[in-house]
Scaffold this motif. Structure first.
Motif, PDB file in Angstrom:
ATOM      1  N   VAL A   1      46.989  77.288  40.020  1.00 48.30           N
ATOM      2  CA  VAL A   1      46.346  76.320  39.127  1.00 48.30           C
ATOM      3  C   VAL A   1      44.934  76.759  38.738  1.00 48.30           C
ATOM      4  N   PHE A   2      44.446  77.815  39.367  1.00 47.00           N
ATOM      5  CA  PHE A   2      43.099  78.305  39.066  1.00 47.00           C
ATOM      6  C   PHE A   2      43.203  79.601  38.263  1.00 47.00           C
ATOM      7  N   GLN A   3      43.665  79.448  37.037  1.00 48.66           N
ATOM      8  CA  GLN A   3      43.949  80.606  36.187  1.00 48.66           C
ATOM      9  C   GLN A   3      42.733  81.076  35.401  1.00 48.66           C
ATOM     10  N   THR A   4      41.785  80.195  35.165  1.00 46.40           N
ATOM     11  CA  THR A   4      40.650  80.526  34.306  1.00 46.40           C
ATOM     12  C   THR A   4      39.346  80.460  35.092  1.00 46.40           C
ATOM     13  N   GLU A   5      38.309  81.075  34.530  1.00 43.99           N
ATOM     14  CA  GLU A   5      36.994  81.008  35.171  1.00 43.99           C
ATOM     15  C   GLU A   5      36.485  79.577  35.179  1.00 43.99           C
TER      16      GLU A   5
ATOM     17  N   LYS B   1      43.082  86.249  45.492  1.00 41.86           N
ATOM     18  CA  LYS B   1      44.425  86.234  44.908  1.00 41.86           C
ATOM     19  C   LYS B   1      44.362  86.347  43.388  1.00 41.86           C
ATOM     20  N   LYS B   2      43.348  85.724  42.782  1.00 40.31           N
ATOM     21  CA  LYS B   2      43.207  85.769  41.326  1.00 40.31           C
ATOM     22  C   LYS B   2      42.440  87.014  40.881  1.00 40.31           C
ATOM     23  N   LYS B   3      42.001  87.827  41.838  1.00 43.13           N
ATOM     24  CA  LYS B   3      41.184  89.020  41.559  1.00 43.13           C
ATOM     25  C   LYS B   3      39.927  88.655  40.774  1.00 43.13           C
ATOM     26  N   ALA B   4      39.407  87.472  41.098  1.00 42.08           N
ATOM     27  CA  ALA B   4      38.187  86.992  40.448  1.00 42.08           C
ATOM     28  C   ALA B   4      36.984  87.461  41.267  1.00 42.08           C
ATOM     29  N   TYR B   5      36.778  88.773  41.265  1.00 39.22           N
ATOM     30  CA  TYR B   5      35.790  89.358  42.168  1.00 39.22           C
ATOM     31  C   TYR B   5      34.354  89.001  41.757  1.00 39.22           C
ATOM     32  N   ARG B   6      34.125  88.795  40.469  1.00 42.83           N
ATOM     33  CA  ARG B   6      32.785  88.396  40.061  1.00 42.83           C
ATOM     34  C   ARG B   6      32.436  87.016  40.622  1.00 42.83           C
ATOM     35  N   LYS B   7      33.409  86.085  40.552  1.00 48.49           N
ATOM     36  CA  LYS B   7      33.175  84.759  41.110  1.00 48.49           C
ATOM     37  C   LYS B   7      33.052  84.817  42.631  1.00 48.49           C
ATOM     38  N   LEU B   8      33.735  85.788  43.230  1.00 48.69           N
ATOM     39  CA  LEU B   8      33.682  85.917  44.682  1.00 48.69           C
ATOM     40  C   LEU B   8      32.270  86.238  45.147  1.00 48.69           C
ATOM     41  N   TRP B   9      31.549  87.031  44.321  1.00 50.22           N
ATOM     42  CA  TRP B   9      30.217  87.475  44.728  1.00 50.22           C
ATOM     43  C   TRP B   9      29.086  86.742  44.017  1.00 50.22           C
ATOM     44  N   VAL B  10      29.381  86.160  42.856  1.00 45.45           N
ATOM     45  CA  VAL B  10      28.339  85.460  42.101  1.00 45.45           C
ATOM     46  C   VAL B  10      28.705  83.983  42.030  1.00 45.45           C
ATOM     47  N   ASN B  11      28.155  83.222  42.945  1.00 40.87           N
ATOM     48  CA  ASN B  11      28.426  81.788  42.996  1.00 40.87           C
ATOM     49  C   ASN B  11      27.329  81.101  43.796  1.00 40.87           C
ATOM     50  N   GLY B  12      27.338  79.791  43.765  1.00 38.23           N
ATOM     51  CA  GLY B  12      26.301  79.043  44.465  1.00 38.23           C
ATOM     52  C   GLY B  12      26.662  78.679  45.890  1.00 38.23           C
ATOM     53  N   LEU B  13      27.838  79.120  46.355  1.00 35.84           N
ATOM     54  CA  LEU B  13      28.267  78.770  47.707  1.00 35.84           C
ATOM     55  C   LEU B  13      27.642  79.677  48.764  1.00 35.84           C
ATOM     56  N   ILE B  14      27.388  80.913  48.390  1.00 31.44           N
ATOM     57  CA  ILE B  14      26.896  81.897  49.361  1.00 31.44           C
ATOM     58  C   ILE B  14      25.606  81.416  50.012  1.00 31.44           C
TER      59      ILE B  14
END
Length: 357
Positions: free
Chosen positions: A275-279, A321-334
């Motif tokens: 269900v998380f197909q888009t940025e 899983k979505k290969k959303a590597y930019r979101k993996l490293w650039v986010n406000g959760l870190i």
């Protein structure tokens, strides 16, 4: 730890000990629903009869089995066994509730008909509940085994009150086959008929609103993972039940939410990455996690670190899983918990690399 008589053929009747005293008001009522359980039920029964704590009744309720489960139970001559049968298949909730209604003990110990209790389980839990009068229900750590009984892994859920309370908002942190509850409390509450699945999660959460609930930091049970587990067979129904539970959790917390946020929350908890197909959908998930944890922050009844660790794990898995590597490293959760976040990434990447070997 292995149960006594582990090497004997399944279903062979144990020798009845003449010293066993049948108590009309036992300390513990062990309650076990059973439905087409012939593959594993003898091993479960053996594990209960091998308990070091002996003042119990063993209530086995057959829910319309079509195999030889009942015949296997009847081979046992132990006077503590009370075999009851439903005339028709009533389902797990009604069967569990019948067990509660029939219980005569001070405490009820739950066991499912494919799991194994280690010898000290009842003794440890009775001692704990008697020495902690403010605790109404306790579970323990446990092992996961395969259908053949092979060890797979240890599960060690939260044991602190705030940690347990936080964990329950995201995931049931009690293995049902480790649960012991005060009988009076169980008779007052019962399992909810409107939850034909996830009934244990709803029941334990409801109990937690009334009394203390604890997990003992000791393994007392082997939980058997196999194709017939209800969580495998009825995954979609479990998800829909979780939606209803999440709605209740968030409402009880007083967290404002939209229907979209509720579904984003539930899909993330179930690792439903499709269900998380888009940025934009990942942005929605990130925003929700930050909103959720910020609301819990400062509430003395919860552990923000536990909650963040559970949610960050789901975030990392979904992004990978979505290969959303930019979101993996650039986010406000870190920034909320850098070490926890990095440990989750490292663990998942290491697991991924191992799977490629």
């Amino acid at each position: 730890m292995a149960t006594p008589d582990a090497g004997k053929p399944l279903g062979s009747p144990p020798v009845t000990s003449s010293w066993i005293r049948v108590n009309a008001s036992p300390t513990v009522s062990v309650v076990m629903p059973m439905h087409n359980s012939s593959a594993f039920v003898a091993e479960t029964i053996d594990s209960i009869l091998a308990q070091t704590f002996t003042d119990f009744e063993f209530i086995i309720i057959d829910d319309g089995s079509r195999d030889n489960s009942v015949e296997l139970v009847k081979r046992y001559m132990d006077p503590r066994i009370r075999l009851l049968t439903n005339r028709t298949n009533l389902g797990i909730v009604a069967t569990r509730n019948r067990g509660i209604d029939e219980a005569r003990g001070e405490f009820i110990a739950v066991i499912d008909s494919d799991d194994i209790a280690l010898p000290e389980r009842l003794a440890l839990q009775v001692e704990y509940l008697r020495s902690h009068p403010d605790t109404g229900l306790c579970g323990t750590w446990f092992q996961i085994i395969s259908s053949s009984g092979k060890f797979l892994k240890n599960i060690r859920f939260s044991v602190t009150p705030n940690g347990i309370r936080s964990h329950m908002l995201v995931q049931n942190c009690f293995c049902h086959s480790t649960v012991m509850i005060r009988t009076e409390l169980a008779k007052q509450e019962h399992y909810a008929e409107e939850f034909p699945v996830a009934e244990d999660y709803e029941f334990i959460y409801r109990i937690s609103r009334r009394t203390g609930i604890d997990n003992l930091s000791v393994c007392t049970t082997k939980y058997r993972k196999h194709a017939g587990n209800i969580s495998s067979v009825k995954r979609q129904l479990m998800f829909l039940a979780t939606i209803d539970l999440n709605r209740r959790f968030l409402t009880d917390l007083g967290i404002p939410f939209t229907e979209g946020e509720l579904w984003t929350h539930a899909h993330a908890l179930y690792y439903n990455d499709t269900v998380f197909q888009t940025e934009a959908s990942l942005d929605d998930l990130e925003d929700w996690i930050r909103k959720f944890t910020q609301f819990v922050r400062g509430n003395n009844g919860y552990d923000e670190k536990v909650l963040l660790a559970l949610l960050m794990e789901r975030w990392v898995v979904i992004c990978m899983k979505k290969k959303a590597y930019r979101k993996l490293w650039v986010n406000g959760l870190i920034r909320q918990a850098p070490l926890t976040y990095m440990s989750k990434i490292f663990k998942k990447f290491r697991k991924k690399m191992r799977s490629r070997k």
